[in-house]
Structure formats: C-alpha cells, structure tokens
Design an enzyme around this catalytic site. Sequence first.
Site, PDB file in Angstrom:
ATOM      1  N   PHE A   1       0.803  -1.206   0.000  1.00 46.60           N
ATOM      2  CA  PHE A   1       0.000   0.000   0.000  1.00 46.60           C
ATOM      3  C   PHE A   1       0.844   1.267   0.000  1.00 46.60           C
ATOM      4  CE2 PHE A   1      -3.729  -2.351   2.107  1.00 46.60           C
ATOM      5  CZ  PHE A   1      -4.211  -2.693   0.860  1.00 46.60           C
ATOM      6  N   GLY A   2       2.151   1.158  -0.006  1.00 51.43           N
ATOM      7  CA  GLY A   2       2.996   2.339  -0.035  1.00 51.43           C
ATOM      8  C   GLY A   2       4.223   2.175   0.838  1.00 51.43           C
TER       9      GLY A   2
ATOM     10  N   VAL B   1       6.922   3.316   4.016  1.00 49.56           N
ATOM     11  CA  VAL B   1       6.930   3.760   5.408  1.00 49.56           C
ATOM     12  C   VAL B   1       8.242   4.496   5.659  1.00 49.56           C
ATOM     13  CG1 VAL B   1       6.799   3.063   7.825  1.00 49.56           C
ATOM     14  CG2 VAL B   1       5.515   1.794   6.092  1.00 49.56           C
TER      15      VAL B   1
ATOM     16  N   ASP C   1      -4.821 -10.234   8.518  1.00 44.47           N
ATOM     17  CA  ASP C   1      -3.545 -10.194   7.786  1.00 44.47           C
ATOM     18  C   ASP C   1      -2.375 -10.307   8.753  1.00 44.47           C
ATOM     19  OD1 ASP C   1      -2.078 -10.170   5.470  1.00 44.47           O
ATOM     20  OD2 ASP C   1      -1.941  -7.995   5.348  1.00 44.47           O
TER      21      ASP C   1
END
Length: 830
Positions: free
Chosen positions: A523-524, A526, A637
């Site tokens: 999702f991207g 960090v 998850d």
Amino acid sequence: MGCLLILLLTLICFSLRLCLATDVITFSSEFRDSETVVSNHSTFRFGFFSPVNSTGRYAGIWFNNIPVQTVVWVANSNSPINDSSGMVSISKEGNLVVMDGRGQVHWSTNVLVPVAANTFYARLLNTGNLVLLGTTNTGDEILWESFEHPQNIYLPTMSLATDTKTGRSLKLRSWKSPFDPSPGRYSAGLIPLPFPELVVWKDDLLMWRSGPWNGQYFIGLPNMDYRINLFELTLSSDNRGSVSMSYAGNTLLYHFLLDSEGSVFQRDWNVAIQEWKTWLKVPSTKCDTYATCGQFASCRFNPGSTPPCMCIRGFKPQSYAEWNNGNWTQGCVRKAPLQCESRDNNDGSRKSDGFVRVQKMKVPHNPQRSGANEQDCPESCLKNCSCTAYSFDRGIGCLLWSGNLMDMQEFSGTGVVFYIRLADSEFKKRTNRSIVITVTLLVGAFLFAGTVVLALWKIAKHREKNRNTRLLNERMEALSSNDVGAILVNQYKLKELPLFEFQVLAVATNNFSITNKLGQGGFGAVYKGRLQEGLDIAVKRLSRTSGQGVEEFVNEVVVISKLQHRNLVRLLGFCIEGEERMLVYEFMPENCLDAYLFDPVKQRLLDWKTRFNIIDGICRGLMYLHRDSRLKIIHRDLKASNILLDENLNPKISDFGLARIFQGNEDEVSTVRVVGTYGYMAPEYAMGGLFSEKSDVFSLGVILLEIVSGRRNSSFYNDGQNPNLSAYAWKLWNTGEDIALVDPVIFEECFENEIRRCVHVGLLCVQDHANDRPSVATVIWMLSSENSNLPEPKQPAFIPRRGTSEVESSGQSDPRASINNVSLTKITGR
C-alpha cells in the site's frame, strides 16, 4: 442424647474439613514461623518472612510461584517479631492474631463477634484476599478481610474507595522503605468530587493527579486509555461524595505498586525473562508533579530542554527574576484583564472576551460541571465572569474552570483540547500584526505578476482537493450505512485524532527522503520521521496507485485509534491533503519481526527467551482484539512482517487496513473477495471466504512455527514434498523428529520441553477445521501451563497454490503470492 451425638459429629466433620484444607487456619490449627498457608490454586502464600536487610519477622502474603519474593500484604507491619517464635492462630475471642513465643499479640483483626470461637476460621482466597469467616445458622459470613485494609499493592478484584458521608476510605499506603513495611509518607486513592480522580499524596500534600474520570479512563494521563484498558478498570460514583474503583487483569499477577518514593507502577510478570515488567510509572517526569509550574503555566517535558515551564498565551511570569532562576512555582499572571473585570468598560460597548485553543493538554485541577452541550459550552463560560477556561469531553460533558489554572501539562501524544479565556485586546494585537503581514504580501504579489498564473494553478488544485474531500465524506456516509460502519463512525470520530498537515510530515521525514525510508509495502512506503518537539514517528504514505481505497484508509484509522494495548502499534494521527493519505504511528526502532527472524545475522539476537516473549506478546495482543476490547476485531492479515518490535524487542501487531469488526451476535463473516497473504490464510477463508477468530488463530500458528524454526513459510515454495512450513512440521511431528524443526540458534536442552510445547501448540493452531483450533485464550494457557496434557494435533491444512488473481493481500512479503485489493463483506449470524 441423639441430638447431642448429631451435633458432635457435625462439629467433628466441620473441623476435619478445615484441617485437611491447606488454605485454612482454624481455632485448633495455628501455624508457626516455619509453616505457611497456600491458596487453593497455589497463586498466593501466607507465612512469615523477613525483608531484605532486615532481621524482623513479619506475617504476610506473597506471590507463591514467583522466584522474586513479592509481598502484597503484611499483617504486623508496625510490630515485627524479633525472633522465629511467631505464630498465627485464631484467638479465643475469634480474631485472627499474630503472636510471638511469649504470647504477646503483635497484630489482630480486632473484630467483635457474637458467636462461639470454635466456629471461626481464616482462609487465603485465590485472589490474595485473606478473610476471617464465622459459621452461623445461615452459613459462612465474612467478618474481616485484608482487601478492606490495603497496603502498597493493588490486586485484581480489590477496590479503592472513598465515601465522604461515612468517612470510609480504602487507599494504598507505601512502605516506609523497601526494607521496612511500616506505613510510609505516601498514599494513593480516589477523590470523589467534583469528578472522580486518582491522586497520590505525600502526607496531606497533593503530589500527583490523574485528571478526571470520563467513564472510560482518566483524561489527565497520556495514553491512560491504552494502559488502563489492560485491566478492565471500572469506576462507580454517585456524584455526591462516594466513589469506588476496581479492575480485572488477564492474570492475578497484574498489579499496581505504590513504592516508598511515591511512584505508582503498573506491573506484570514476564515468564520469558523471569522478572517483573513495568508498563506504567507515575509520576515519571518532573512535569507530572503537581503544580510544578504554578498558576497559568504549562509544563512540557523534553529531555535536555529547559525550561520545562512556559506561560500560556496571554500571560507573563509573575516574577521574571524567579522565573529565570528556575523557580516557577509562582506561575504567571495576565497581561491584560478580562473585559468583564475591567473597570473602564461599563458603557456596554466593550468587546467580548475570547478563547485561545490549546491541544494535547492535561486539564487543570478542580474543574466544575456544566450542563451545557458542546455548542453552548463556550457561552456558558463567557456568561460567568469568574470562568477562566472550558473544555468538552464526550464522556463528561462541559467542564468549566474558575480562578487560577493549576497543574497544566502539555503532552506530545494524546491529550485534551482546552480553551483558555483571554481579553479581546490580546486578539487585537494579533489582528494588527496580521494586517501588516497581509499588506506586505500583497505589495510583493504586485511586483511578481507571475504569481497570478501560480494562483490560478492553485485554484485548480483546490478544486481537486475539494473533490477528494467530498469523496472521503461520501465514503464515510457509505460506511455509516452499514451496521458495523455505523459503529465505527459513531464511536470513533476521526476528528478526535490529531490531523497532521502534509508540510509537517514532509519536514519530519526530510521530504520523504530515501534515507528515511524504513520499508515498502503493497500500500505504499513507510518513512521514519521526527516531529519538531523531538518525537520519533513512522509515517505510512499510501501510494497513489495503491489498491487501498478510502474505505480501507478510514477503516484502519477508526479501528486502531481506540484499540490501544501494549502489544498493538499506536496510531498518533493521520493526514488527508489532496491526493495524499498518510498514517502516523509510534516509531518502532527495531523494525518488523521478519527483518530479524529470517536474517542470518540478526536472528542470532533472538535467543529462545526473547522469541518466547515475542510469542507471548503477539498472543496477548490478539487476545485483546478478540476478547478484551470493547469490539471484537479480526485482523485478517497477521504475519511476521506485520509484527513490529520496540527497542526492547517487545512485539506490537500492526497494519489494520484489512481488519474487520464483529458485532456481539456475530462469530463469522463471509466475504466475496479474499484478502490476505498466501500461507497465513486459514483454509475456510482462502477457499470459501469465511473468516472468524479461528482464522487469526491459524495465522498465529504459522507465525509460531516460523519463530521456532527461523524459516519463512514461503521458503518451501519450490519444495515438491512439503508445500509449506506446516506440512514440514507435521511430517517431523509424526516421525518423532519435531526437534529437527527448531532453529539451531535457539536450541538448548534446558528449553527443549518449552520449545516442543510451542511446536505442539503451533500445529494445533493450523489444523484444517476451524472448530479444532484452540482460541487465543487457550493458546496462552497452553503455552504457560507446563504440566498440562495437550490434545494431539490433527493434520494441518495443505492449501493448493493459487494464482495472485485469486488471493490478494495488504502487503508484499512474497510477491508471488500477494497483491492488493478491496474486500466487500457481509455479516453472517451465529
């Protein structure tokens, strides 16, 4: 004659029953210095002991199975026995007494009783409560109990209480020193009015206060909602001078300790490292001490920064000389009087006072209750000339302060939004300065015609930003239309979390520099950042091409914002600006578990005790999600890359973008699209889209086997005989070679039984059928119960490999088995 015989037999049977019990003291079964009484479940022991560096003998209660003797209550704390001749017995008057060899009484329960002495007995309960009971015609009656006479330790099921009408007061009292259990100078208890509050006194002087109770936690202590939730704290008050508080821990080893220096510690026993672990200490900094900065001043603790005290806006030091010398106790005074106090404004033309907003505050001492709602709260303060500040808390309502504001503190994390009343002239000064700045900028704008083009471009971007904001609101409304979503939106307001500006996070992360990058997920990215006040943070910047939509973003914010536990990563705030969506977390300096576990060098830092502590922490975090939080949460998850480690290698569960909330009457949810990570998903979820608590238990089992073996589940991808780690572990288990699974780095013979137990529990967690898997609570019990017989595991689920279009995930621990997408769910009743 027959009646007399029956009575005699009854007394004999009663006495025999008590004599056979190891947790009982009777009129005829006293115990001496070398003997002890043990509670029924062997949690507590009552006997004689001597503190370190002391020869005096005391009768006290301590934890039975803890190698570090920890005394929780002392009978003769004021009168030690000087030799080993002491004994504990029931006196002829029916009291429990502590005597020396000469018959001198050093302590007594000292109760007046109306029945015969031989019907009395004392019992040490499993809670650590020592009770004196009398047997009457209606049954056993408690005549005295140690929980009604608390000392320096506050145990689960105990109560702290204050009743101003009756004078009843149950509060903690410190020992005089670590070696002397006689009463010290510090005490801790509750004050009932105007709001229930937990306080620490030194003699009669107030030293620390928790802030008011809002129905869920004390609002004057940072992260108190997170800390206290561990104990299911409950507090009841009649708002007329009576208040009581109790809590229930996960185990009886959880407790609060008031030490001889006046500090309150929240502790529990860490089985892995065999020592007490401190989770909370108050007061912990100079700012925590009551009224450190005096009136109208705020204290902010920053290591290495001075001074910690600052006058709040609109105020100045009462004495600059004292202030500059580090003596802040005189505090601050107003620069300009309030309008209603001014003698020059009696013509009715005066301007109204205003309020300055301050955030992340510990509210001042002595608030008053107002019946006003959130909208009318400011006006209710303005109508009262003596009102100097207000705040609104959803659990309490409108709070007003009159006179001097004392004991204010600014936190770097959570805190209360607080409004301080200032004269209108204080705002005029700011307005005049703003006019000068505005004129200067306008003149400069005329000199640079090119800024017109830039302005037009910004207008276009502003429209785009409004469109995204509108989209967010629409998604929030859509989320509210769902029953579960309504719970999220109603109970967990986004505006209660700090909203960070994009520029603040850009500066904190050095403009999202590659050197600040901690990792890359589905999702991207960090990034590590540091806020201006020095707080380290982790910023999750969602990719514009990310599969995580607004619903998942909102879901992660609202789910994790209030689910606070020491084994869950803490969300500090979020950012929504244009197309940017970011989540701001507490910084975990040791990165994630898989960075250690599967690295040939770093994994050597994880010895068995550390790994067992990580297993225990993951279990307790998951237990909180499933059972102990206000809402049941299924993570969906759970994997090694979503377990973060703090500086002490304590685990914290992270990444709640795919988490789902269950209502009270649901235990299973069906989804039309499966999301998660291949290898960690339970078969009923991967194949049929059904998930429940037992789905997370399956993921937990895989992680447990990974921790024991030091091997990644996906490392068997090209192994024709073993499709995954569970299959490999099952094969070794059936051939009696399960010890071959263990990472050689951690294997020591002294830990062999414990390691084998973990393999056993891991296989129980990954069984094919959900009903066969244990709950997380049972897993915790299995791991901590050395002598219990565990059931034989059944064959694990060997899930056939699927393509990435069928199985989707929130992360990228294995690029062959996970991509991102959105999950749509429907609720299935029991």
